[in-house]
Design a protein around this motif. Structure first.
Motif, PDB file in Angstrom:
ATOM      1  N   LEU A 136       6.743 -13.334  -0.824  1.00 39.25           N
ATOM      2  CA  LEU A 136       6.114 -12.607  -1.927  1.00 39.25           C
ATOM      3  C   LEU A 136       5.873 -11.182  -1.455  1.00 39.25           C
ATOM      4  N   GLU A 137       6.347 -10.221  -2.201  1.00 41.07           N
ATOM      5  CA  GLU A 137       6.305  -8.840  -1.737  1.00 41.07           C
ATOM      6  C   GLU A 137       4.919  -8.219  -1.927  1.00 41.07           C
ATOM      7  N   ARG A 138       4.392  -7.707  -0.846  1.00 42.81           N
ATOM      8  CA  ARG A 138       3.184  -6.873  -0.886  1.00 42.81           C
ATOM      9  C   ARG A 138       3.169  -5.998   0.355  1.00 42.81           C
ATOM     10  N   LYS A 139       3.117  -4.711   0.162  1.00 39.00           N
ATOM     11  CA  LYS A 139       3.036  -3.779   1.282  1.00 39.00           C
ATOM     12  C   LYS A 139       1.609  -3.746   1.795  1.00 39.00           C
ATOM     13  N   SER A 140       1.439  -3.812   3.104  1.00 39.11           N
ATOM     14  CA  SER A 140       0.105  -3.741   3.689  1.00 39.11           C
ATOM     15  C   SER A 140      -0.521  -2.377   3.421  1.00 39.11           C
ATOM     16  N   ASP A 141      -1.801  -2.371   3.059  1.00 41.10           N
ATOM     17  CA  ASP A 141      -2.490  -1.087   2.885  1.00 41.10           C
ATOM     18  C   ASP A 141      -2.985  -0.534   4.222  1.00 41.10           C
ATOM     19  N   GLY A 143      -0.652  -0.486   7.045  1.00 39.94           N
ATOM     20  CA  GLY A 143       0.608  -0.616   7.755  1.00 39.94           C
ATOM     21  C   GLY A 143       0.904   0.569   8.657  1.00 39.94           C
ATOM     22  N   LEU A 144       2.155   0.709   9.035  1.00 38.33           N
ATOM     23  CA  LEU A 144       2.540   1.716  10.023  1.00 38.33           C
ATOM     24  C   LEU A 144       2.265   3.135   9.541  1.00 38.33           C
ATOM     25  N   GLU A 145       2.577   3.438   8.291  1.00 41.23           N
ATOM     26  CA  GLU A 145       2.322   4.792   7.784  1.00 41.23           C
ATOM     27  C   GLU A 145       0.837   5.088   7.735  1.00 41.23           C
ATOM     28  N   TRP A 146       0.047   4.081   7.364  1.00 42.18           N
ATOM     29  CA  TRP A 146      -1.416   4.237   7.370  1.00 42.18           C
ATOM     30  C   TRP A 146      -1.912   4.531   8.782  1.00 42.18           C
ATOM     31  N   MET A 147      -1.381   3.813   9.772  1.00 43.99           N
ATOM     32  CA  MET A 147      -1.793   4.053  11.159  1.00 43.99           C
ATOM     33  C   MET A 147      -1.474   5.479  11.589  1.00 43.99           C
ATOM     34  N   LEU A 148      -0.289   5.957  11.239  1.00 44.43           N
ATOM     35  CA  LEU A 148       0.102   7.306  11.640  1.00 44.43           C
ATOM     36  C   LEU A 148      -0.782   8.361  10.974  1.00 44.43           C
ATOM     37  N   ALA A 186       8.537 -12.278   6.738  1.00 48.80           N
ATOM     38  CA  ALA A 186       8.001 -13.356   5.913  1.00 48.80           C
ATOM     39  C   ALA A 186       6.676 -12.850   5.367  1.00 48.80           C
ATOM     40  N   ASN A 187       5.885 -13.755   4.816  1.00 48.17           N
ATOM     41  CA  ASN A 187       4.507 -13.397   4.475  1.00 48.17           C
ATOM     42  C   ASN A 187       3.627 -13.587   5.699  1.00 48.17           C
ATOM     43  N   LEU A 188       2.726 -12.643   5.919  1.00 45.32           N
ATOM     44  CA  LEU A 188       1.864 -12.612   7.092  1.00 45.32           C
ATOM     45  C   LEU A 188       0.418 -12.865   6.693  1.00 45.32           C
ATOM     46  N   HIS A 189      -0.328 -13.525   7.581  1.00 50.43           N
ATOM     47  CA  HIS A 189      -1.771 -13.629   7.389  1.00 50.43           C
ATOM     48  C   HIS A 189      -2.407 -12.264   7.605  1.00 50.43           C
ATOM     49  N   GLY A 190      -2.037 -11.589   8.680  1.00 53.26           N
ATOM     50  CA  GLY A 190      -2.470 -10.226   8.941  1.00 53.26           C
ATOM     51  C   GLY A 190      -3.812 -10.080   9.618  1.00 53.26           C
ATOM     52  N   ASP A 191      -4.525 -11.197   9.863  1.00 52.71           N
ATOM     53  CA  ASP A 191      -5.874 -11.093  10.428  1.00 52.71           C
ATOM     54  C   ASP A 191      -6.278 -12.430  11.047  1.00 52.71           C
ATOM     55  N   LEU A 192      -5.359 -13.057  11.787  1.00 56.42           N
ATOM     56  CA  LEU A 192      -5.607 -14.416  12.265  1.00 56.42           C
ATOM     57  C   LEU A 192      -6.442 -14.392  13.547  1.00 56.42           C
ATOM     58  N   PHE A 193      -7.689 -13.982  13.387  1.00 58.65           N
ATOM     59  CA  PHE A 193      -8.655 -13.945  14.475  1.00 58.65           C
ATOM     60  C   PHE A 193      -9.385 -15.279  14.554  1.00 58.65           C
ATOM     61  N   ARG A 194     -10.161 -15.435  15.620  1.00 57.70           N
ATOM     62  CA  ARG A 194     -10.923 -16.676  15.806  1.00 57.70           C
ATOM     63  C   ARG A 194     -11.881 -16.949  14.650  1.00 57.70           C
ATOM     64  N   ASP A 209      -9.473 -16.465   4.830  1.00 55.94           N
ATOM     65  CA  ASP A 209      -9.470 -15.005   4.702  1.00 55.94           C
ATOM     66  C   ASP A 209      -8.067 -14.419   4.760  1.00 55.94           C
ATOM     67  N   PHE A 210      -7.356 -14.571   3.653  1.00 58.64           N
ATOM     68  CA  PHE A 210      -5.998 -14.052   3.541  1.00 58.64           C
ATOM     69  C   PHE A 210      -5.958 -12.685   2.859  1.00 58.64           C
ATOM     70  N   TYR A 211      -7.071 -11.965   2.834  1.00 53.10           N
ATOM     71  CA  TYR A 211      -7.118 -10.729   2.049  1.00 53.10           C
ATOM     72  C   TYR A 211      -6.460  -9.544   2.754  1.00 53.10           C
ATOM     73  N   ASN A 212      -5.931  -9.755   3.958  1.00 56.23           N
ATOM     74  CA  ASN A 212      -5.061  -8.770   4.595  1.00 56.23           C
ATOM     75  C   ASN A 212      -3.608  -9.227   4.582  1.00 56.23           C
ATOM     76  N   ALA A 213      -3.327 -10.316   3.870  1.00 58.24           N
ATOM     77  CA  ALA A 213      -1.975 -10.850   3.839  1.00 58.24           C
ATOM     78  C   ALA A 213      -1.021  -9.854   3.185  1.00 58.24           C
ATOM     79  N   CYS A 214       0.231  -9.905   3.616  1.00 61.45           N
ATOM     80  CA  CYS A 214       1.249  -8.992   3.105  1.00 61.45           C
ATOM     81  C   CYS A 214       2.603  -9.577   3.458  1.00 61.45           C
ATOM     82  N   SER A 215       3.648  -8.859   3.133  1.00 58.36           N
ATOM     83  CA  SER A 215       4.981  -9.205   3.622  1.00 58.36           C
ATOM     84  C   SER A 215       5.332  -8.237   4.741  1.00 58.36           C
ATOM     85  N   GLY A 216       6.063  -8.726   5.757  1.00 57.03           N
ATOM     86  CA  GLY A 216       6.379  -7.855   6.871  1.00 57.03           C
ATOM     87  C   GLY A 216       6.937  -8.615   8.051  1.00 57.03           C
TER      88      GLY A 216
END
Length: 316
Positions: A136-141, A143-148, A186-194, A209-216
């Protein structure tokens, strides 16, 4: 307490009635959240979690609902949006988007061992395999461009040593970003912490807590998990836990040669992402009664990732 929007019992009674789950017995705010307001809700027919979405565009919420439906149907231990009698999953409460989900069993663990890490690796692989064919397509808010962009601005306000560490990492991100984007996705959880995983004894019983999930890139998701689950107090990767997590993952999805080559860079990128977001949160919520994770934790981890990292041992 990290509840940004407090609720009163009459509000909840009205909101919960259409679900047909019986009377409200009790509710309480969940302290651990740092982005959304979450509440444990006890009803006559069971235990649930109510989430008010405080951050991010509401247009993304159908993505989260659909992704969790996909993962739930694949047999993964995830929450999913309950529907009202009229079939509504996404609703409004206190002028915020709201979701009601089953409460998963189990407890968070503060310190994981090799067995826990192997379970996490297997769980993450199952998430990726369930979505790899048709992500399922969703760009991370974040992501790499945000980091830069955010990293360049923040570096100007950091002490010289920290700024140098961050700028070096940003230069690497700029250099490898196209190769990273070309990795298997694939789809990522994006925040799979303890604090987003639940265990019953040694059994992984839930991931939340899948609210950082995205595709990537799947490897990025793995790096995020390794950086949290396998780091010692000094920020270094624990060899035994790292091998166990990677083995649990690779048993279900072997790595490619391109992933093996970019693994050290992905570990560093994962550190940058959470160092920046924690720095931003520390500024935004300074002096407020909100849980703020220590940015220095990921600064130290990034510094340690400049050294030799454990290689991916299962590259094809």
């Amino acid at each position: 307490m990290s509840v940004f929007t407090p609720l009163q019992r009459p509000q909840l009674d009205t909101f919960l009635a259409p679900y047909g789950l019986g009377r409200l017995l009790d509710f309480q705010g969940i302290e651990a959240g740092s982005e959304n307001s979450n509440f444990f809700v006890s009803l006559e027919q069971g235990e649930f979690v109510l989430t008010l979405i405080e951050r991010g565009p509401s247009a993304d919420l159908p993505f989260f609902i659909e992704l969790l439906d996909v993962l739930h149907e694949a047999g993964l231990p995830v929450p999913y949006a309950l529907r009202t009698g009229d079939g509504e999953a996404l609703r409004s409460l206190a002028d915020k988007p709201a979701l009601l989900q089953p409460r998963l069993s189990g407890k968070h663990i503060s310190v994981g061992n090799a067995h826990h890490c192997e379970e996490i690796g297997g769980l993450l692989a199952r998430i990726h395999l369930a979505t790899r064919e048709r992500p399922l397509e969703r760009k991370s808010d974040r992501g790499l461009e945000w980091m830069l962009q955010e990293g360049s601005a923040l570096a100007q306000r950091l002490p010289a040593e920290q700024a140098s560490l961050l700028n070096d990492a940003l230069a690497e991100i700029a250099a490898v970003k196209e190769r990273v984007r070309a990795l298997p996705s694939a789809n990522l959880h994006g925040d799979l912490f303890r604090d987003n995983c639940l265990f019953e004894g040694t059994h992984l019983s839930g991931v939340i807590d899948f609210y950082n999930a995205c595709s990537g890139p799947m490897l990025y998701d793995l790096a995020i998990a390794v950086n949290d689950w396998c780091s010692d107090q000094d920020g270094r990767l624990n060899a035994g836990r790292t091998r166990a997590l990677l083995a649990g993952y690779a048993a279900l999805r072997p790595f490619t040669a391109a992933e093996a080559e970019l693994w050290p860079a992905l570990l560093r990128i994962g550190c940058v992402r959470f160092w920046l977001s924690r720095l931003i949160a520390a500024e935004a919520f300074a002096g407020q009664d909100v849980l703020i994770h220590d940015p220095a934790e990921f600064q130290h981890r990034l510094a340690e990732r400049q050294h030799v990292a454990l290689a991916l041992p299962f590259a094809l």
